[in-house]
Design an enzyme around this catalytic site. Structure first.
Site, short mmCIF file in Angstrom:
data_model
loop_
_atom_site.label_atom_id
_atom_site.label_comp_id
_atom_site.label_asym_id
_atom_site.label_seq_id
_atom_site.Cartn_x
_atom_site.Cartn_y
_atom_site.Cartn_z
N HIS A 115 14.80 -8.04 -45.09
CA HIS A 115 15.82 -7.50 -44.07
C HIS A 115 16.30 -6.20 -44.70
CE1 HIS A 115 18.49 -9.66 -47.06
NE2 HIS A 115 19.33 -8.49 -46.71
N HIS A 179 29.38 -5.66 -53.37
CA HIS A 179 29.35 -7.10 -52.98
C HIS A 179 28.62 -7.80 -53.93
CE1 HIS A 179 25.33 -5.27 -51.96
NE2 HIS A 179 24.80 -6.48 -51.40
#
Length: 315
Positions: A115, A179
């Site tokens: 992705h 993140h």
């Protein structure tokens, strides 16, 4: 104008666990606007800088950088699947030029991408095959990691080559910002997980991939409730990084240690090196100006989510 840049965060959790509708509308609007800019530019070649998440690159052979002369997307998390339109001769020439320029880059005739590359192609272009694309992998999760300096130098070398082609080139950087999703660390992983990180994960079964997907969705739900469950997002780091890109002051990152970035903003924050490489490639065309900056903390997606575009001065 023969070069245009778009950088965009990516998330595998889109459609699986989403933020409030108002935030989704914001992100959708910024992606739609970027698609319109790209369509107006009508690139002849796309250079896509992005990481992998132990779906195509593993510890059996883990390069710092790799250029694909062919590539296919696996469709994890429901992202687009299938072959990318990679121009073999151009990609080979790019890799050769980068090596001649002093950057040791690996080569893949059949790069397996996840992705991280499919998301920007889907949401910025709408297809894996609308334009010829050269995928450039930057290792952002498997220690030891490349430094900011080497990622910058990689981007500059690719930019010099791209400028010499005379083509209208679209530069895309995707990843980050702050993140730390639940990507396993090799040092403390149990033996079955180590086998996956060593290469067994290249051909996961549908059941095994579903388990990974559910684990990530569960982590997003827990993080949205309590950011102490994972490394908290760091908007100060994220906006400081965007400030450096806008000010063309990213040489300051050359001396920033990888461990410091992990401690400040999470282990997967190193995906910002894809943005850095894209901007460094743009700098080969001369001074630039930025626009369309976006930033928001989106805990549901375990990400400081951002976007930024740029083009040469006077374009």
């Amino acid at each position: 104008m023969n070069v245009h840049l778009e950088c965009l965060s990516h998330t595998p959790l889109l459609g699986h666990f989403d933020p409030p509708q108002a935030v989704l509308d914001e992100v959708s609007a910024l992606q739609h606007a970027a698609r319109e800019r790209i369509a107006a530019f009508d690139p002849e070649l796309v250079l896509l800088f992005s990481p992998d998440h132990f779906n195509g690159f593993f510890y059996d052979v883990m390069p710092s950088f790799c250029i694909g002369t062919g590539a296919h997307a696996i469709g994890d998390f429901g992202s687009l699947a299938g072959a990318l339109d990679v121009p073999f001769e151009l990609a080979t020439a790019c890799a050769s030029a980068v090596i001649d320029d002093g950057i040791d880059v690996a080569l893949s005739h059949d790069m397996q991408v996840d992705h991280g590359m499919a998301y920007p192609l889907e949401h910025l272009i709408g297809s894996l095959t609308r334009y010829p694309v050269i995928p450039v992998f930057i290792n952002a999760v498997a220690r030891p990691l490349p430094t900011f300096k080497r990622a910058r130098m990689l981007g500059e070398a690719i930019g010099r080559w791209a400028r010499g082609t005379g083509k209208r080139v679209l530069l895309i950087g995707s990843g980050g910002l702050s993140h730390q999703p639940p990507v396993p660390e090799y040092a403390d992983a149990p033996e079955p997980v180590r086998r996956s990180l060593d290469g067994a994960g290249y051909t996961l079964s549908e059941e095994e991939r579903a388990i990974r997907t559910k684990r990530t969705i569960a982590a997003g739900k827990a993080f949205a409730e309590d950011q102490r469950t994972l490394h908290p997002l760091n908007p100060a780091w994220d906006n400081g990084f965007l400030d450096m890109l806008e000010a063309q002051a990213y040489l300051q990152l050359d001396s920033v240690p990888n461990d410091l970035v992990s401690a400040l903003a999470g282990r997967s924050t190193h995906e910002v090196k894809a943005w850095l490489a894209a901007f460094a490639a743009l700098s080969a065309y001369g001074p630039y100006r930025t626009g369309h900056r976006y930033y928001r903390e989106i805990p549901e997606w375990i990400a400081g989510f951002g976007a930024l575009s740029a083009r040469p001065l006077g374009a």
